[in-house]
Motif scaffolding. Structure first.
Motif, short mmCIF file in Angstrom:
data_model
loop_
_atom_site.label_atom_id
_atom_site.label_comp_id
_atom_site.label_asym_id
_atom_site.label_seq_id
_atom_site.Cartn_x
_atom_site.Cartn_y
_atom_site.Cartn_z
N UNK A 128 -15.79 -29.41 -20.37
CA UNK A 128 -16.57 -29.13 -21.58
C UNK A 128 -17.65 -28.08 -21.31
N UNK A 129 -18.09 -27.98 -20.06
CA UNK A 129 -19.13 -27.00 -19.72
C UNK A 129 -18.57 -25.59 -19.57
N UNK A 130 -17.30 -25.49 -19.19
CA UNK A 130 -16.72 -24.16 -18.92
C UNK A 130 -15.70 -23.71 -19.95
N UNK A 131 -15.28 -24.62 -20.84
CA UNK A 131 -14.16 -24.33 -21.74
C UNK A 131 -14.36 -23.06 -22.57
N UNK A 132 -15.48 -22.93 -23.22
CA UNK A 132 -15.71 -21.79 -24.10
C UNK A 132 -15.77 -20.49 -23.31
N UNK A 133 -16.56 -20.49 -22.24
CA UNK A 133 -16.75 -19.25 -21.47
C UNK A 133 -15.45 -18.85 -20.78
N UNK A 134 -14.81 -19.83 -20.13
CA UNK A 134 -13.55 -19.53 -19.44
C UNK A 134 -12.47 -19.13 -20.43
N UNK A 135 -12.44 -19.77 -21.59
CA UNK A 135 -11.46 -19.43 -22.61
C UNK A 135 -11.62 -18.01 -23.12
N UNK A 136 -12.86 -17.60 -23.35
CA UNK A 136 -13.11 -16.24 -23.81
C UNK A 136 -12.69 -15.21 -22.77
N UNK A 164 -7.88 -16.53 -10.41
CA UNK A 164 -7.78 -17.95 -10.77
C UNK A 164 -8.71 -18.80 -9.91
N UNK A 165 -8.91 -18.38 -8.66
CA UNK A 165 -9.86 -19.09 -7.80
C UNK A 165 -11.28 -19.00 -8.36
N UNK A 166 -11.55 -17.90 -9.08
CA UNK A 166 -12.86 -17.74 -9.68
C UNK A 166 -13.18 -18.81 -10.71
N UNK A 183 -1.72 -30.60 -17.54
CA UNK A 183 -0.71 -29.72 -18.15
C UNK A 183 -0.51 -30.07 -19.62
N UNK A 184 -0.47 -31.37 -19.91
CA UNK A 184 -0.34 -31.80 -21.31
C UNK A 184 -1.54 -31.33 -22.12
N UNK A 185 -2.72 -31.44 -21.52
CA UNK A 185 -3.92 -30.97 -22.20
C UNK A 185 -3.87 -29.48 -22.49
N UNK A 217 -5.36 -20.74 -29.08
CA UNK A 217 -6.15 -21.85 -28.58
C UNK A 217 -5.81 -22.27 -27.16
N UNK A 218 -4.62 -21.86 -26.68
CA UNK A 218 -4.21 -22.26 -25.33
C UNK A 218 -5.16 -21.72 -24.27
N UNK A 219 -5.78 -20.57 -24.52
CA UNK A 219 -6.69 -20.00 -23.52
C UNK A 219 -7.93 -20.87 -23.35
N UNK A 220 -8.20 -21.71 -24.37
CA UNK A 220 -9.36 -22.59 -24.26
C UNK A 220 -8.99 -23.96 -23.69
N UNK A 221 -7.70 -24.26 -23.61
CA UNK A 221 -7.26 -25.52 -23.01
C UNK A 221 -6.77 -25.35 -21.57
N UNK A 222 -6.33 -24.15 -21.21
CA UNK A 222 -5.90 -23.88 -19.84
C UNK A 222 -6.98 -24.22 -18.80
N UNK A 223 -8.26 -23.93 -19.06
CA UNK A 223 -9.28 -24.22 -18.04
C UNK A 223 -9.34 -25.67 -17.59
N UNK A 224 -8.76 -26.60 -18.36
CA UNK A 224 -8.79 -28.00 -17.93
C UNK A 224 -8.00 -28.18 -16.64
N UNK A 225 -6.99 -27.34 -16.41
CA UNK A 225 -6.23 -27.45 -15.16
C UNK A 225 -7.09 -27.10 -13.96
N UNK A 226 -7.95 -26.09 -14.11
CA UNK A 226 -8.86 -25.72 -13.02
C UNK A 226 -9.92 -26.80 -12.81
N UNK A 227 -10.38 -27.37 -13.92
CA UNK A 227 -11.38 -28.42 -13.83
C UNK A 227 -10.82 -29.65 -13.13
N UNK A 228 -9.56 -30.00 -13.43
CA UNK A 228 -8.92 -31.14 -12.78
C UNK A 228 -8.75 -30.87 -11.29
#
Length: 263
Positions: free
Chosen positions: A32-40, A102-104, A213-215, A226-237
């Motif tokens: 939730x802290x990175x979703x918007x910034x990482x998605x953009x 992606x490591x970033x 992945x489901x997320x 919208x997928x660009x805003x949900x992809x960051x959850x994989x990095x967060x996990x």
């Protein structure tokens, strides 16, 4: 604090506990802290890559080449073995060259977790020595291993085993990148250590990645953009898994990595 290698030696001998709900809750709160910034960032990079790639193809083949018949033939055509090999090598190289990017996002997740500031440049943190060479080479080795196995099974017509091997390689090497950037390990040690760590809790780690992945797919269901805003959850996990298992060294400078290598 124990070094990463010492922690891994303890894991090798004694294992570790990993609670699914705790890790996922940590990952979701951090997401939730990175979703918007990482998605953009992903949105901007995706648009740029789309137009750059399209421009290169059109300049090489001409716009008239990409007509309806071309796409129908592409859909129906069964790729030859040589084509699969070339595609595999190209895809592996692209994945390797973008691995520091992606490591970033893992670095961004780390900053968010510690309530530290991050910005657009954070995702390019690892495009410098010695990170780039390690990330590029490790990703290339893993990709080539999986890719060549895939090509071999495609040649003999056994695609189910090909898919199983691809999934297993991806799972057991999934912590290689964080082990390089957070654990200061070299290429081979990072790959070996990732295999050791995942082998102790493969089911829990696999389930966490499946849920992530489901997320990510939810972004396709709601809106393709919208997928660009949900992809960051994989990095967060991935970050949450790593931080639940190992202490993050996060050296203050690149020099500290050189010192650890020379010891």
């Amino acid at each position: 604090m124990k070094s990463t290698l010492n922690q891994i030696e303890d894991i090798k001998n004694n294992g570790y506990s990993l609670d699914f709900s705790n890790v996922f809750n940590h990952a979701f709160e951090n997401y939730k802290k990175i979703a918007l910034y990482a998605g953009l960032i992903l949105l901007v990079i995706s648009i740029f890559s789309f137009f750059l790639g399209g421009g290169i193809l059109i300049s090489l083949y001409g716009a008239e080449h990409f007509n309806k018949q071309f796409f129908e033939n592409l859909q129906n055509e069964q790729p030859a073995g040589t084509t699969i090999l070339i595609y595999t090598l190209a895809a592996t190289f692209v994945t390797a060259i973008t691995s520091p990017f992606t490591a970033g996002f893992l670095k961004m997740a780390d900053c968010a977790d510690k309530d530290e500031a991050f910005n657009f440049s954070t995702v390019f943190t690892y495009y410098k020595a010695p990170y780039f060479s390690r990330l590029f080479t490790a990703t290339l080795l893993i990709g080539l291993t999986g890719g060549l196995i895939s090509v071999a099974f495609n040649f003999i017509g056994i695609r189910i085993i090909d898919s199983i091997f691809a999934i297993l390689i991806s799972l057991f090497t999934s912590l290689t990148v964080p082990l390089i950037i957070f654990g200061n390990l070299d290429i081979i040690e990072a790959i070996k250590s990732s295999i050791v760590i995942v082998s102790k809790q493969p089911v829990v780690i696999a389930l966490l990645f499946i849920v992530a992945a489901i997320g990510s797919v939810i972004g396709f269901i709601g809106c393709c953009i919208g997928v660009v805003f949900t992809i960051p959850i994989t990095y967060s996990v991935k970050y949450a898994i790593y931080s639940a298992i190992l202490e993050i060294e996060n050296p203050d400078s690149i020099d500290s990595i050189g010192q650890s290598d020379s010891e």
